[in-house]
Design a protein around this motif. Structure first.
Motif: not given
Length: 229
Positions: A191-204
């Protein structure tokens, strides 16, 4: 397959580095310039999580490991590929016993990139490699972790110490865990990374890190009651 390189002194050969670290894990662990991203565990995590083709190189001098260049073939948009050391990481690049070995690794990687039609070879070094173009967009900050909690607190600037104490007075607590904290951590992180407009690493990626690094990987969570913040 080992490829001998002509040198003025001892015999040097470049060969593929086994992904499991066989024959080179001790070299990577002991070299003063090595980072987590030179370790076989990290390379295995990258391969398992993203499916990139492993292409790391070893240098041997008279049969003894004398250098390592972790590499992956990474797809590039809109098409093509590049060779990167190392993808999804802040560090990489060659580690070697001397400049001759380092140059041999870089030269071999450049020829490999050309043979494979790679758009470029990217080395994420902490320091520039002579003869190669470099960028200085990023900065590394380091601070030693002291053995005593009070010493570590005293080393923090005054304003930050005050913020920590205010958080403690408001009931915030810290917990250390592993897989038991993964779901909560990933929710907050994504949620934090998405709000910054940065691609999110996968949970894996984080699950594989916990698995491959074992006791050397953990999650530190800050809670208000039972809520991970």
């Amino acid at each position: 397959m080992a490829v001998p390189l002509p040198t003025a002194g001892a015999s040097v050969a470049i060969e593929e580095a086994p992904l499991d670290g066989a024959g080179w894990v001790d070299f990577a662990a002991a070299h003063p310039a090595a980072t987590l991203f030179h370790q076989p565990a990290w390379l295995q995590v990258v391969s398992r999580t993203f499916g990139y083709r492993h292409a790391s190189l070893l240098a041997r001098r008279d049969g003894r490991v004398a250098g390592l260049l972790p590499l992956f073939a990474v797809p590039t948009l809109p098409w093509g590929r590049s060779l990167v050391s190392t993808p999804q990481a802040v560090y990489g690049g060659p580690i070697a016993d001397d400049d001759e070995i380092r140059s041999a690794l870089v030269d071999h990687a450049a020829r490999m990139a050309d043979r494979r039609g790679a758009a470029f070879l990217e080395l994420r070094n902490e320091s520039p490699v002579p003869g190669l173009a470099d960028k200085d967009l990023y900065v590394t900050f380091r601070r030693p972790i002291l053995p005593d909690a009070d010493q570590n607190m005293a080393a923090i600037p005054r304003n930050q110490r005050r913020s920590i104490r205010v958080a403690q007075k408001h009931g915030l607590t810290a917990r250390v865990g592993r897989v038991d904290l993964l779901d909560g951590f990933y929710h907050v992180y994504s949620e934090s990374v998405r709000n910054l407009g940065t691609p999110v690493f996968p949970r894996a990626l984080f699950a594989n890190l916990l698995d491959r690094l074992g006791k050397d990987a953990f999650i530190l969570g800050v809670y208000r009651g039972e809520e991970l913040l």
